[in-house]
Scaffold this active site. Sequence first.
Site, PDB file in Angstrom:
ATOM      1  N   GLU A 282      -3.495  11.770  18.451  1.00 12.16           N
ATOM      2  CA  GLU A 282      -4.364  10.593  18.488  1.00 12.16           C
ATOM      3  C   GLU A 282      -5.347  10.638  19.658  1.00 12.16           C
ATOM      4  O   GLU A 282      -5.908   9.599  20.039  1.00 12.16           O
ATOM      5  CB  GLU A 282      -3.510   9.331  18.564  1.00 12.16           C
TER       6      GLU A 282
ATOM      7  N   SER B  99      -1.631   7.269  13.724  1.00 14.36           N
ATOM      8  CA  SER B  99      -2.898   7.444  13.005  1.00 14.36           C
ATOM      9  C   SER B  99      -2.710   8.137  11.658  1.00 14.36           C
ATOM     10  O   SER B  99      -3.592   8.852  11.188  1.00 14.36           O
ATOM     11  CB  SER B  99      -3.916   8.225  13.861  1.00 14.36           C
TER      12      SER B  99
ATOM     13  N   SER C 221     -11.070  -2.518  16.198  1.00 15.75           N
ATOM     14  CA  SER C 221      -9.665  -2.270  15.842  1.00 15.75           C
ATOM     15  C   SER C 221      -8.975  -3.575  15.475  1.00 15.75           C
ATOM     16  O   SER C 221      -9.488  -4.668  15.734  1.00 15.75           O
ATOM     17  CB  SER C 221      -8.931  -1.606  16.999  1.00 15.75           C
TER      18      SER C 221
HETATM   19  N1  LIG Z   1       7.845   3.479   3.433  1.00 16.28           N
HETATM   20  C1  LIG Z   1       6.562   3.349   3.106  1.00 16.28           C
HETATM   21  N2  LIG Z   1       6.184   2.846   1.910  1.00 16.28           N
HETATM   22  C2  LIG Z   1       4.872   2.730   1.560  1.00 16.28           C
HETATM   23  N3  LIG Z   1       3.852   3.099   2.343  1.00 16.28           N
HETATM   24  C3  LIG Z   1       4.143   3.628   3.566  1.00 16.28           C
HETATM   25  C4  LIG Z   1       5.503   3.773   4.021  1.00 16.28           C
HETATM   26  N4  LIG Z   1       5.477   4.317   5.249  1.00 16.28           N
HETATM   27  C5  LIG Z   1       4.174   4.493   5.560  1.00 16.28           C
HETATM   28  N5  LIG Z   1       3.367   4.086   4.554  1.00 16.28           N
HETATM   29  C6  LIG Z   1       1.885   4.131   4.517  1.00 16.28           C
HETATM   30  O1  LIG Z   1       1.426   5.139   5.411  1.00 16.28           O
HETATM   31  C7  LIG Z   1       0.638   4.554   6.463  1.00 16.28           C
HETATM   32  C8  LIG Z   1       0.931   5.273   7.772  1.00 16.28           C
HETATM   33  O2  LIG Z   1       2.323   5.232   8.046  1.00 16.28           O
HETATM   34  P1  LIG Z   1       2.894   4.678   9.426  1.00 16.28           P
HETATM   35  O3  LIG Z   1       4.375   4.714   9.348  1.00 16.28           O
HETATM   36  O4  LIG Z   1       2.276   3.359   9.717  1.00 16.28           O
HETATM   37  O5  LIG Z   1       2.421   5.792  10.447  1.00 16.28           O
HETATM   38  P2  LIG Z   1       1.371   5.789  11.662  1.00 16.28           P
HETATM   39  O6  LIG Z   1       2.199   5.608  12.896  1.00 16.28           O
HETATM   40  O7  LIG Z   1       0.743   7.135  11.598  1.00 16.28           O
HETATM   41  O8  LIG Z   1       0.427   4.629  11.452  1.00 16.28           O
HETATM   42  C9  LIG Z   1       1.032   3.071   6.457  1.00 16.28           C
HETATM   43  O9  LIG Z   1      -0.011   2.275   6.991  1.00 16.28           O
HETATM   44  C10 LIG Z   1       1.257   2.834   4.976  1.00 16.28           C
HETATM   45  O10 LIG Z   1       0.023   2.704   4.265  1.00 16.28           O
END
Ligand SMILES: Nc1ncnc2c1ncn2[C@@H]1O[C@H](COP(=O)(O)OP(=O)(O)O)[C@@H](O)[C@H]1O
Length: 317
Positions: A14, A152, A285
């Site tokens: 990031e 990200s 943001s």
């Molecule tokens: N268990 C899940 N079910 C559905 N969508 C998910 C799930 N985990 C992550 N996502 C999708 O992936 C995106 C990024 O995952 P996230 O865990 O938030 O990682 P980061 O820390 O990179 O933001 C989320 O904003 C969502 O859209």
Amino acid sequence: MIRVAVIGGGQSCEHEVSLASAASVAAALDRTSYDVVRLTIDPHGTWLDSGNRPIGLAGAAHVLRSCEVVLPVVHGPRGEDGTLAALCELAGLPYVGSGVGAGAIAMDKWVTKLVAEAVGLATAPGVVLTAATAPTYAWSHPVVVKPVAAGSSHGVTLVDRPELLDQALDAALALDHRVLVEDVMTGREVDIAVLARPDGSRLVSPALEIVAEGLFDHDTKYGGHADFRVPASLTDAEAKGIEDAAVAVFDALGCRGVARVDFFLTAAGPVLNEVNTMPGFTAESQVPKMYAAGGLSYPDLLDLLVRDALAAPAPCG
Ligand SMILES: Nc1ncnc2c1ncn2[C@@H]1O[C@H](COP(=O)(O)OP(=O)(O)O)[C@@H](O)[C@H]1O
Ligand SMILES: [Mg+2]
């Protein structure tokens, strides 16, 4: 005049996002109140001064000691995970944001789930795999594969066909030695911010909904296609459910400063996705937009965070 150090960059995937956050924060701090000193950590870990000249950790420590307060705007591992908080603690400097423990725990999506579940929040059912255990995983239904500690959307893949699994595991394992394999949550993505005031009160922002096709992936996040709806259109009961859950996990983790708490709003209620203790912080943001929707402008939000950090120097732990 308050001399404040704004740290950006960092060694995680990031890095670029943090540079944008730090530049935006530094530009928005009110120059009638603040003498802003920029420090940048390059992708190799070298500290740079405000002119982007390498000064090393010792040089950075010298600059930090000339400041009254630190605003670390470094996302991801070796920044948001408590490491910069640790540096400030050891240097005896007040800083904005969570302490060592909360930063480290929130960076770990697996441990965050355990803490959240312990205080009654729902999270996506999932398992943790390593390079050693990944080959034993038997795919039976669609899952999301992601690194335990990244951000990200790097290394996050929806695996809705078994032949996509190996590549998804490799992509996540390239960023972390542990990966989470989670059930796919269906529902709206709704985020909210919680800010801890020195008197113990919590300033909760209006919620924001992200409208995206499929996963909220890296291209959607930073390609200018993210559709934020703020305030999110929620019933009073939905809003209260998300606010209460966000404060509960913020407090259980022991967060300070501001954190963004991300949910899936499913038919069964809110499901916690993750907690970001140093969320994206450009003017565009989510956190600045959420507070702005509640009447707190971006410069005023930064001013509040810095003044609160000065008013309540971080206790150890
Ligand atoms: N268990 C899940 N079910 C559905 N969508 C998910 C799930 N985990 C992550 N996502 C999708 O992936 C995106 C990024 O995952 P996230 O865990 O938030 O990682 P980061 O820390 O990179 O933001 C989320 O904003 C969502 O859209
Ligand atoms: Mg996320």
